[in-house]
Design a protein around this motif. Sequence first.
Motif, short mmCIF file in Angstrom:
data_model
loop_
_atom_site.label_atom_id
_atom_site.label_comp_id
_atom_site.label_asym_id
_atom_site.label_seq_id
_atom_site.Cartn_x
_atom_site.Cartn_y
_atom_site.Cartn_z
N ILE A 77 -1.01 48.47 69.54
CA ILE A 77 -2.37 48.14 69.10
C ILE A 77 -2.49 46.64 68.83
O ILE A 77 -3.44 45.99 69.24
CB ILE A 77 -2.74 48.94 67.83
CG1 ILE A 77 -2.85 50.43 68.18
CG2 ILE A 77 -4.04 48.43 67.24
CD1 ILE A 77 -2.93 51.33 66.97
N MET A 78 -1.50 46.12 68.14
CA MET A 78 -1.59 44.72 67.70
C MET A 78 -1.31 43.74 68.83
O MET A 78 -1.79 42.62 68.81
CB MET A 78 -0.57 44.46 66.57
CG MET A 78 -0.71 45.37 65.37
SD MET A 78 -2.24 45.14 64.47
CE MET A 78 -1.89 43.64 63.61
N GLY A 79 -0.49 44.15 69.76
CA GLY A 79 -0.21 43.26 70.88
C GLY A 79 1.10 42.53 70.73
O GLY A 79 1.71 42.50 69.66
N GLU A 82 3.09 37.01 71.87
CA GLU A 82 2.41 35.94 72.62
C GLU A 82 0.90 36.13 72.67
O GLU A 82 0.16 35.20 72.96
CB GLU A 82 3.00 35.80 74.03
CG GLU A 82 3.17 37.09 74.80
CD GLU A 82 4.57 37.67 74.67
OE1 GLU A 82 5.09 37.73 73.53
OE2 GLU A 82 5.15 38.07 75.70
N ASP A 83 0.44 37.35 72.36
CA ASP A 83 -1.01 37.58 72.33
C ASP A 83 -1.67 36.86 71.17
O ASP A 83 -2.89 36.69 71.14
CB ASP A 83 -1.31 39.08 72.23
CG ASP A 83 -0.97 39.81 73.52
OD1 ASP A 83 -1.16 39.20 74.59
OD2 ASP A 83 -0.52 40.96 73.45
N TYR A 84 -0.87 36.46 70.19
CA TYR A 84 -1.43 35.82 69.00
C TYR A 84 -1.70 34.34 69.21
O TYR A 84 -2.26 33.67 68.37
CB TYR A 84 -0.47 35.97 67.80
CG TYR A 84 -0.39 37.38 67.27
CD1 TYR A 84 -1.12 37.73 66.14
CD2 TYR A 84 0.40 38.33 67.89
CE1 TYR A 84 -1.04 39.02 65.64
CE2 TYR A 84 0.48 39.61 67.40
CZ TYR A 84 -0.24 39.97 66.27
OH TYR A 84 -0.16 41.23 65.77
N ILE A 85 -1.23 33.85 70.37
CA ILE A 85 -1.37 32.41 70.59
C ILE A 85 -2.80 32.09 70.98
O ILE A 85 -3.37 32.72 71.87
CB ILE A 85 -0.42 31.95 71.71
CG1 ILE A 85 1.02 32.30 71.32
CG2 ILE A 85 -0.57 30.47 71.96
CD1 ILE A 85 1.97 32.22 72.48
N ILE A 86 -3.38 31.12 70.32
CA ILE A 86 -4.69 30.63 70.74
C ILE A 86 -4.44 29.47 71.68
O ILE A 86 -3.75 28.52 71.33
CB ILE A 86 -5.52 30.19 69.51
CG1 ILE A 86 -5.66 31.36 68.54
CG2 ILE A 86 -6.88 29.70 69.96
CD1 ILE A 86 -6.34 30.98 67.25
N GLU A 87 -5.00 29.55 72.87
CA GLU A 87 -4.59 28.64 73.94
C GLU A 87 -4.84 27.17 73.65
O GLU A 87 -4.08 26.32 74.05
CB GLU A 87 -5.29 29.02 75.26
CG GLU A 87 -4.81 30.35 75.83
CD GLU A 87 -3.30 30.38 76.08
OE1 GLU A 87 -2.76 29.37 76.57
OE2 GLU A 87 -2.66 31.41 75.78
#
Lengths: 499, 112
Positions: A77-79, A82-87
């Motif tokens: 669910i949370m990912g 690396e999904d937490y990185i804001i580009e």
Amino acid sequence: MNKTVTINIAGLVFHIDEDAFNKLDSYINAVRNSIQKESEDEIISDIEARIAELFSQRIDPQTGVIRMNNVDEIIDIMGKPEDYIIEDEPQNNIQFTTNTKGYKKMYRDSEKRILGGVCSGLAHYFNIDPVWMRIIFVLLFFLYGVSILVYFILWIIIPKAVTVADFLEMKGEPVNISNIEKQFREGVSTSYQKIKSTGNTAADTIKKIIGVCFVIFSSTALFGSFFIPVIFYSKPMNFANEFVNYNENVIGIPFWAIGLSLFLMCAVPFIILLLVGIKLLNSKLKHIGWVSAILGFIWLIATFIFAFVMINIEIEDDKIKDLLDDNFETKLSKTELVLKENDTLNIFFEKDQRIYSINDTIELGNKYSEVNDIDVDILESNTGKSYIEIEENFFNNNLLNIKKLGKFNIDIETNKNSNTLNYNYSIKSDTLVLSKTILITLNDFTEDSKVRIKVHITPDKTVKINGNDKEYFWNLNVENGKNYYKFNNNGELENTNQL
Amino acid sequence: MNIENTKAQMRKGILEFCILSVLKEKDCYTSEILDQLKTAKLLVVEGTVYPLLTRLKNDELLSYRWEESTSGPPRKYYRLTEQGNLFLNELQVTWKELSEAVNIITNKHSHE
């Protein structure tokens, strides 16, 4: 069978299987690595709050335990981390290159360690086999033992790899959830499991050996320390010197306190060493630091008291010495030497004969001592006659100003013989016999007694110095084996070495 | 070129806009925002939202308050600030222009 741990997430308490906990912990650490550092804690607490919420919805109503599949679900669910990185936050992209290659950091590898894991850690960093690193360190040891120092410094400054993320960083692998999962599957870098099974590694063995050495050494020394007050009390008179008794009123510290502080001064460091030794042998022992700090404080106080007493005794001692300086009396005697023309004056040095008889009659041998502060000088006589001058400087307790000394606790034995025992010499026509020592009574202070002998001879006379006693001629260049001396035309004494 | 990656990039770009839009209606706590985004199928994983929310809050576009919850941990309720409102209005204009532009281009290509 599975171990369960209790955790607190965002204020809620959960029971969670240990393996599930390990995974969750690694996950959160990995996430922490991929988010911006400034607001890290805030974001993590938000994430944890959400995890708590999701857990409370998913908790097994029968067992009440969070299981591995729950954690997996939550990670889905949370990912991925690396999904937490804001580009558009570049600082993290530099640090965290998830998709291409891992960012390598230096850690100590506590899993493949022999001592502190420095070598294996360095080997990971330089991508070589740890054996080579160890060989380098062993070889460096032969270079003045450089490697020992280097090793210990590295041990201190390089952090130990603790979390799974650390292990991945150490190996230069990207810290993402798939790698973390891989680590768990391989079951290699679970430092949590490591804690459970502490093997008897070389580090532990060395620790134990040092511990045993410490304990043996410090307990022996401690045993010895107990004799210090015993010796101290058995001879209180020798505390400062034979004159100054310890005066509690002047110094203000009771006598027993000095003994105690002296004992503490010696014993405390060994007690601390003993505690450190015990701690090395049994790492579960607690409060060593606190006890040591308190002991250290006691040691400081003891040292302070002892130093205070010693300084005061020294001051008192100096004052007494100053007073006693006034009690030296000088005696001068002048005797003519009756010599024939061109005759030779023989000078002999002899041990004072009286010393034998005195030692026989006096019970306390140390009441008499020999002082050899004697200087013989040979001078040219201008009067046409040869003569000898003897100047004695001796301690005379008849002059002692008892009033002045009253405030000090001084114990001087008055000895009636003290003035009769002075420098001994004899003259028999052409032979001068000088005593090698000054016999004095009393002790310490009277050792400042001295004798100055001046032999005045006319230029036509020769002086023969018998024996090898050149040490009594301070100002003359007297050499062993050269016995004959005469004044030349310039008034200088020179060696003739003839009859 | 990774297709999944491209999709994720596109979503992230408009995520901020969508979060602000959700909060324009009413104050929401984190899970509510997530639910709305998920229902709209904008969001596959939740991860991205947390740093984003913190950043919007740090930029003073959002503010928050804590509210106790009976079923779980205390909830963080976000609300749009004055500044956030202005920001959202601007984004809405931009979005409108963008979507029209994209429509024109994609339609033209699909007609060919």
